[in-house]
Design an enzyme around this catalytic site. Structure first.
Site, PDB file in Angstrom:
ATOM      1  N   HIS A   9      29.908  60.987  11.853  1.00  0.00           N
ATOM      2  CA  HIS A   9      29.053  62.560  11.177  1.00  0.00           C
ATOM      3  C   HIS A   9      29.251  62.337   9.962  1.00  0.00           C
ATOM      4  CE1 HIS A   9      27.704  63.603  15.623  1.00  0.00           C
ATOM      5  NE2 HIS A   9      29.147  63.264  15.823  1.00  0.00           N
ATOM      6  N   HIS A  57      31.254  56.610  16.727  1.00  0.00           N
ATOM      7  CA  HIS A  57      30.499  57.163  15.357  1.00  0.00           C
ATOM      8  C   HIS A  57      30.857  57.992  14.841  1.00  0.00           C
ATOM      9  CE1 HIS A  57      30.450  60.369  18.567  1.00  0.00           C
ATOM     10  NE2 HIS A  57      30.362  60.993  17.608  1.00  0.00           N
ATOM     11  N   HIS A  92      34.400  60.064  15.074  1.00  0.00           N
ATOM     12  CA  HIS A  92      34.533  60.406  17.087  1.00  0.00           C
ATOM     13  C   HIS A  92      34.590  58.936  17.484  1.00  0.00           C
ATOM     14  CE1 HIS A  92      32.457  64.322  16.110  1.00  0.00           C
ATOM     15  NE2 HIS A  92      33.772  64.636  15.690  1.00  0.00           N
ATOM     16  N   THR A 134      28.664  67.438  20.771  1.00  0.00           N
ATOM     17  CA  THR A 134      28.292  68.284  19.949  1.00  0.00           C
ATOM     18  C   THR A 134      27.039  67.856  19.068  1.00  0.00           C
ATOM     19  OG1 THR A 134      29.387  66.339  17.948  1.00  0.00           O
ATOM     20  CG2 THR A 134      30.551  68.770  18.757  1.00  0.00           C
ATOM     21  N   HIS A 162      19.664  59.677  15.505  1.00  0.00           N
ATOM     22  CA  HIS A 162      20.622  60.196  14.184  1.00  0.00           C
ATOM     23  C   HIS A 162      21.730  59.958  14.584  1.00  0.00           C
ATOM     24  CE1 HIS A 162      22.237  60.789  18.790  1.00  0.00           C
ATOM     25  NE2 HIS A 162      23.522  61.193  17.976  1.00  0.00           N
ATOM     26  N   GLU A 188      32.318  67.212  11.592  1.00  0.00           N
ATOM     27  CA  GLU A 188      31.895  68.679  12.390  1.00  0.00           C
ATOM     28  C   GLU A 188      32.873  69.616  12.374  1.00  0.00           C
ATOM     29  OE1 GLU A 188      30.096  66.750  15.772  1.00  0.00           O
ATOM     30  OE2 GLU A 188      28.263  67.386  14.606  1.00  0.00           O
TER      31      GLU A 188
END
Ligand SMILES: CCCCCNS(=O)(=O)c1cc(S(N)(=O)=O)ccc1C(=O)O
Ligand SMILES: [Zn+2]
Length: 227
Positions: A83, A81, A106, A169, A51, A93
């Protein structure tokens, strides 16, 4: 006490991400500057986890650590990583006063002062500390291009932040994270961001987005390190 991973009688849920409503954030003069010390030589590998992609670090010793700020222990760098979303309109996020950003970095750390392993740390309410950095569309970011060797340069001398108690998350959404969200966004170009959407999962489908929907703030207070 185990980490509350659901809304049980003795504790309200503390899920992440949230909308940071800056006018409701309370200045806390006791919040110290963050102390960040990263050794780029602890970077191990970049791995597609289906993901997302993680850049992992050797966390067998305290060579790359985060401390101070809202933290009362030192936290060891584990991985970082990103998002992102299907377009540059959203993908972060956390959201600031209802404004979404195209992506969010993050940087995950675990409490190596109190716990013997990352896995153990995730079972405790003060187990992890994640630095969130919002990404806005702008000039191509050379640091992002070479972030592994330049993590040290991501540090800015004076940085202000919001902080609140939250969760992972992604599954299992453990409520073990002290979030430290930097108030200054860094830039990424639309072309650089497009590379993220080119990643594929185990079914060879493009990972077009991987950001979790906003969660209720409940009775939590967001603190700010500046007025
Ligand atoms: C109980 C096992 C928890 C595993 C969580 N791992 S992690 O590195 O903290 C992490 C945090 C996050 S987040 N967005 O920082 O909460 C996302 C993914 C991962 C991951 O496992 O890749
Ligand atoms: Zn994340």
């Amino acid at each position: 006490m185990g980490v509350c991973t659901s809304s049980t009688a003795q504790c309200l849920p503390r899920q992440s991400p949230i909308d940071i409503q800056t006018r409701r954030a309370k200045y806390d003069s006791s919040l110290k500057p963050l102390f960040i010390q990263y050794d780029p030589n602890t970077s191990k590998r970049i791995i597609n986890v289906g993901h997302c992609f993680n850049v992992e670090f050797d966390d067998s010793s305290d060579r790359s650590v985060l401390s101070e700020g809202p933290l009362t222990s030192h936290y060891r760098l584990r991985q970082f990583h990103f998002h992102w979303g299907t377009s540059d309109r959203d993908g972060s996020e956390h959201v600031i006063d209802g404004q979404t950003y195209p992506a969010e970095l993050h940087i995950v750390h675990w409490n190596s002062q109190r716990y013997s392993s990352f896995e153990e740390a995730t079972k405790h309410s003060d187990g992890l500390a994640v630095i969130g950095v919002l990404l806005k569309i702008g000039e191509p970011n050379p640091v992002l291009q070479n972030i592994i060797d330049n993590l040290d340069k991501v540090k800015t001398k004076e940085r202000t932040y919001w902080t609140y108690l939250g969760s992972l998350t992604t599954s299992p959404y453990s409520e073990c994270v002290t979030w430290v969200l930097l108030q200054e966004a860094i830039t990424i170009s639309s072309e650089q961001l497009q590379h993220f959407r080119g990643l594929q999962n185990e079914d060879e489908e493009f990972i077009l987005e991987n950001h979790r929907p906003l969660q209720p703030i409940e009775k939590r207070l967001v603190k700010s390190s500046c007025k």
